[in-house]
Design an enzyme around this catalytic site. Structure first.
Site, PDB file in Angstrom:
ATOM      1  N   ILE A  89       0.953  -1.055  -0.006  1.00  0.00           N
ATOM      2  CA  ILE A  89       0.010  -0.080  -0.060  1.00  0.00           C
ATOM      3  C   ILE A  89       0.756   1.208  -0.066  1.00  0.00           C
ATOM      4  CG2 ILE A  89      -0.412   0.280   2.547  1.00  0.00           C
ATOM      5  CD1 ILE A  89      -3.065   0.986   2.053  1.00  0.00           C
ATOM      6  N   LEU A 145      -4.345  -4.494   0.966  1.00  0.00           N
ATOM      7  CA  LEU A 145      -4.752  -5.820   1.230  1.00  0.00           C
ATOM      8  C   LEU A 145      -6.474  -5.888   1.919  1.00  0.00           C
ATOM      9  CD1 LEU A 145      -1.882  -7.036   2.962  1.00  0.00           C
ATOM     10  CD2 LEU A 145      -2.494  -7.884   0.903  1.00  0.00           C
ATOM     11  N   GLY A 150       3.160  -8.584   3.948  1.00  0.00           N
ATOM     12  CA  GLY A 150       2.075  -7.337   4.138  1.00  0.00           C
ATOM     13  C   GLY A 150       1.332  -7.250   5.289  1.00  0.00           C
ATOM     14  N   ASN A 166       6.294 -14.444  16.263  1.00  0.00           N
ATOM     15  CA  ASN A 166       6.404 -15.127  17.685  1.00  0.00           C
ATOM     16  C   ASN A 166       5.189 -14.699  18.999  1.00  0.00           C
ATOM     17  OD1 ASN A 166       7.550 -12.798  19.668  1.00  0.00           O
ATOM     18  ND2 ASN A 166       8.370 -12.333  17.787  1.00  0.00           N
ATOM     19  N   HIS A 167       4.493 -13.334  18.375  1.00  0.00           N
ATOM     20  CA  HIS A 167       3.584 -13.161  19.307  1.00  0.00           C
ATOM     21  C   HIS A 167       2.448 -13.770  19.101  1.00  0.00           C
ATOM     22  CE1 HIS A 167       6.489  -9.951  20.401  1.00  0.00           C
ATOM     23  NE2 HIS A 167       6.478  -9.711  19.078  1.00  0.00           N
ATOM     24  N   TYR A 223      -2.469  -7.890  17.983  1.00  0.00           N
ATOM     25  CA  TYR A 223      -1.777  -8.229  16.889  1.00  0.00           C
ATOM     26  C   TYR A 223      -1.288  -9.792  16.756  1.00  0.00           C
ATOM     27  CZ  TYR A 223       2.896  -8.701  14.502  1.00  0.00           C
ATOM     28  OH  TYR A 223       4.323  -8.957  13.701  1.00  0.00           O
ATOM     29  N   LYS A 228      -2.202 -12.916  13.926  1.00  0.00           N
ATOM     30  CA  LYS A 228      -1.310 -14.039  13.374  1.00  0.00           C
ATOM     31  C   LYS A 228      -1.846 -15.257  13.611  1.00  0.00           C
ATOM     32  CE  LYS A 228       1.738 -11.076  11.781  1.00  0.00           C
ATOM     33  NZ  LYS A 228       1.759 -10.992  10.107  1.00  0.00           N
ATOM     34  N   SER A 259      13.579  -9.960  13.329  1.00  0.00           N
ATOM     35  CA  SER A 259      14.473  -9.908  12.071  1.00  0.00           C
ATOM     36  C   SER A 259      14.624  -8.522  11.837  1.00  0.00           C
ATOM     37  CB  SER A 259      13.778 -10.570  10.942  1.00  0.00           C
ATOM     38  OG  SER A 259      14.682 -10.991   9.925  1.00  0.00           O
ATOM     39  N   ARG A 291      16.698  -9.880  25.191  1.00  0.00           N
ATOM     40  CA  ARG A 291      15.600 -10.836  24.555  1.00  0.00           C
ATOM     41  C   ARG A 291      15.933 -11.343  23.202  1.00  0.00           C
ATOM     42  NH1 ARG A 291      11.305  -9.471  21.189  1.00  0.00           N
ATOM     43  NH2 ARG A 291       9.815 -11.057  21.115  1.00  0.00           N
TER      44      ARG A 291
HETATM   45  P1  NAI Z   1       7.098  -3.518   7.946  1.00  0.00           P
HETATM   46  O1  NAI Z   1       5.817  -3.092   8.657  1.00  0.00           O
HETATM   47  O2  NAI Z   1       8.251  -3.068   7.543  1.00  0.00           O
HETATM   48  O3  NAI Z   1       6.342  -4.096   6.533  1.00  0.00           O
HETATM   49  C1  NAI Z   1       4.929  -4.368   6.206  1.00  0.00           C
HETATM   50  C2  NAI Z   1       4.493  -3.628   5.028  1.00  0.00           C
HETATM   51  O4  NAI Z   1       2.883  -4.147   4.903  1.00  0.00           O
HETATM   52  C3  NAI Z   1       4.740  -2.070   4.967  1.00  0.00           C
HETATM   53  O5  NAI Z   1       5.421  -1.802   3.912  1.00  0.00           O
HETATM   54  C4  NAI Z   1       3.179  -1.796   4.979  1.00  0.00           C
HETATM   55  O6  NAI Z   1       3.030  -0.593   4.121  1.00  0.00           O
HETATM   56  C5  NAI Z   1       2.489  -2.970   4.323  1.00  0.00           C
HETATM   57  N1  NAI Z   1       0.942  -2.967   4.848  1.00  0.00           N
HETATM   58  C6  NAI Z   1       0.518  -2.682   5.839  1.00  0.00           C
HETATM   59  N2  NAI Z   1      -0.977  -2.497   5.639  1.00  0.00           N
HETATM   60  C7  NAI Z   1      -1.283  -2.846   4.167  1.00  0.00           C
HETATM   61  C8  NAI Z   1      -2.423  -2.762   3.614  1.00  0.00           C
HETATM   62  N3  NAI Z   1      -3.530  -2.739   4.291  1.00  0.00           N
HETATM   63  N4  NAI Z   1      -2.155  -3.278   2.256  1.00  0.00           N
HETATM   64  C9  NAI Z   1      -1.209  -3.610   1.979  1.00  0.00           C
HETATM   65  N5  NAI Z   1       0.078  -3.562   2.490  1.00  0.00           N
HETATM   66  C10 NAI Z   1      -0.011  -3.127   3.906  1.00  0.00           C
HETATM   67  O7  NAI Z   1       7.120  -5.153   8.670  1.00  0.00           O
HETATM   68  P2  NAI Z   1       8.340  -6.023   8.404  1.00  0.00           P
HETATM   69  O8  NAI Z   1       9.323  -5.940   9.677  1.00  0.00           O
HETATM   70  O9  NAI Z   1       8.955  -6.019   7.105  1.00  0.00           O
HETATM   71  O10 NAI Z   1       7.401  -7.508   8.716  1.00  0.00           O
HETATM   72  C11 NAI Z   1       6.806  -8.296   7.598  1.00  0.00           C
HETATM   73  C12 NAI Z   1       5.812  -9.401   8.006  1.00  0.00           C
HETATM   74  O11 NAI Z   1       6.774 -10.100   8.958  1.00  0.00           O
HETATM   75  C13 NAI Z   1       4.784  -8.619   8.775  1.00  0.00           C
HETATM   76  O12 NAI Z   1       3.699  -9.164   8.509  1.00  0.00           O
HETATM   77  C14 NAI Z   1       5.316  -8.862  10.281  1.00  0.00           C
HETATM   78  O13 NAI Z   1       4.173  -8.847  10.854  1.00  0.00           O
HETATM   79  C15 NAI Z   1       6.043 -10.096  10.181  1.00  0.00           C
HETATM   80  N6  NAI Z   1       7.010 -10.198  11.159  1.00  0.00           N
HETATM   81  C16 NAI Z   1       7.992  -9.349  11.327  1.00  0.00           C
HETATM   82  C17 NAI Z   1       9.093  -9.627  12.193  1.00  0.00           C
HETATM   83  C18 NAI Z   1      10.154  -8.700  12.259  1.00  0.00           C
HETATM   84  O14 NAI Z   1      11.216  -8.690  13.129  1.00  0.00           O
HETATM   85  N7  NAI Z   1      10.619  -7.904  11.295  1.00  0.00           N
HETATM   86  C19 NAI Z   1       8.879 -10.325  13.240  1.00  0.00           C
HETATM   87  C20 NAI Z   1       7.654 -11.334  13.347  1.00  0.00           C
HETATM   88  C21 NAI Z   1       6.594 -10.939  12.183  1.00  0.00           C
HETATM   89  C1  15L Z   2       7.320  -8.787  15.505  1.00  0.00           C
HETATM   90  O1  15L Z   2       6.278  -9.377  15.154  1.00  0.00           O
HETATM   91  C2  15L Z   2       7.395  -7.173  14.774  1.00  0.00           C
HETATM   92  O2  15L Z   2       6.908  -7.364  13.666  1.00  0.00           O
HETATM   93  C3  15L Z   2       8.697  -6.788  15.024  1.00  0.00           C
HETATM   94  O3  15L Z   2       8.736  -5.434  14.718  1.00  0.00           O
HETATM   95  C4  15L Z   2       9.441  -7.108  16.379  1.00  0.00           C
HETATM   96  O4  15L Z   2       8.791  -6.397  17.444  1.00  0.00           O
HETATM   97  C5  15L Z   2       9.317  -8.689  16.719  1.00  0.00           C
HETATM   98  O5  15L Z   2       8.061  -8.966  16.418  1.00  0.00           O
HETATM   99  C6  15L Z   2      10.001  -9.206  17.924  1.00  0.00           C
HETATM  100  O6  15L Z   2       9.262  -9.735  18.870  1.00  0.00           O
HETATM  101  O7  15L Z   2      11.010  -8.609  18.481  1.00  0.00           O
END
Ligand code: NAI
Ligand code: 15L
Length: 266
Positions: free
Chosen positions: A37, A54, A74, A114-115, A138, A142, A168, A176
């Site tokens: 988006i 989405l 996303g 992990n949440h 959140y 998931k 990541s 942690r």
């Molecule tokens: P991020 O927030 O940087 O990327 C998520 C993307 O989804 C953003 O670019 C945002 O614009 C897009 N988005 C949000 N709402 C939307 C919608 N309605 N329609 C289309 N796109 C939309 O997050 P990140 O860190 O890249 O994470 C990617 C995925 O991995 C997420 O689903 C997150 O929950 C999951 N995740 C990430 C972790 C991390 O440590 N980075 C840990 C656990 C899960």
């Molecule tokens: C997640 O699910 C989030 O997307 C990320 O921003 C971190 O907070 C990660 O978990 C975490 O548990 O460290």
């Protein structure tokens, strides 16, 4: 590598992990469709960029046309008030799986978190079959995504790998994350294994590097063939030199950390 996928879709392509995965994903398919988006970097080589919310059923239906595999990054990626979570992570995931059914998509790699199990205590060791314990709305979203993927496999045979990603990011931010950290290299290899394993059925895998003192047992996902190569030892001395945390606080008792304290939002 000979691409196995005709057209892969990467959602969340403007996000932290989407931008990390995009270069490798270009080599895994004849065509890579990248969506978000938010504004995306311009398409390169075999890519096409398709902006999409989405939560917009019709737009997701079009987005998924001709797609044989999806890496679904996303959505709302932290705890936020319910309307935001509902639109992106509940309605959005329904739109994605329903479109996968209609268009005959074979496999989805779903970014869980992990949440989904964040209210587990840090003294617990769990595997993919242990009951979920979401730590936030959140985390509940998931769990919903994991349930949708289970249902669409049992009912329609669409395979999914749910990645319960730990943390990541470029490097661990706190103690942690010495346990939850997933390096970008291990993440990329996890996504590749999830897409290319000969058989995935419905798999849940914990996304953490080979870190000491892990809480998570991935033996139920061995068929993916994923072996993380990195660990957090290089960061340990720096993180352990930081001021000690109060071990009695809920955020230090539970695997989900500070997420167990979020909300309510009214
Ligand atoms: P991020 O927030 O940087 O990327 C998520 C993307 O989804 C953003 O670019 C945002 O614009 C897009 N988005 C949000 N709402 C939307 C919608 N309605 N329609 C289309 N796109 C939309 O997050 P990140 O860190 O890249 O994470 C990617 C995925 O991995 C997420 O689903 C997150 O929950 C999951 N995740 C990430 C972790 C991390 O440590 N980075 C840990 C656990 C899960
Ligand atoms: C997640 O699910 C989030 O997307 C990320 O921003 C971190 O907070 C990660 O978990 C975490 O548990 O460290």
């Amino acid at each position: 590598m000979i691409p196995r996928y005709q057209r892969l879709l990467l959602t969340g392509g403007a996000g932290l992990l989407g931008r990390t995965l995009r270069p490798a994903m270009r080599t895994w398919a004849t065509h890579l469709r990248v969506s978000d988006i938010a504004p995306l970097d311009p398409a390169q080589g075999n890519e096409e960029c398709v902006p999409c919310d989405l939560a917009d059923e019709g737009a997701v239906r079009k987005l998924m046309r001709g797609v044989d595999g999806v890496v679904h990054m996303g959505g709302i990626s932290v705890d936020r008030p319910w309307p935001e979570i509902r639109e992106a992570n509940i309605v959005g995931v329904y739109n994605l799986y329903e479109s996968a059914r209609i268009h005959g998509t074979k496999r989805v790699v779903f970014a869980s978190s992990n949440h989904a199990i964040g209210f587990r205590k840090r003294t617990e060791r769990i595997d993919a079959d242990d009951p979920v314990r979401p730590d936030s709305l959140y985390g509940v979203s998931k769990v919903f995504g994991e349930a949708m993927s289970r249902f669409y496999f049992d009912r329609y045979g669409i395979e999914s790998v749910c990645l319960r990603i730990g943390s990541s990011l470029p490097e661990p931010k706190d103690r942690r994350m010495l346990i939850t950290y997933l390096s970008y290299a291990d993440l990329t290899e996890l996504v590749r294994c999830s897409l290319f394993a000969p058989k995935a059925d419905h798999t849940i895998v914990f996304g953490a590097s080979a870190n000491r003192d892990s809480w998570w047992d991935n033996s139920k996902a061995a068929h993916l063939g994923w072996k993380p190569k990195d660990d957090t030892e290089q960061f340990r001395a720096k993180k352990e030199a930081e001021p000690p945390v109060d071990p009695a606080k809920p955020e230090n008792i539970h695997q989900g950390g500070v997420y167990v304290t979020f909300g309510p939002y009214e």
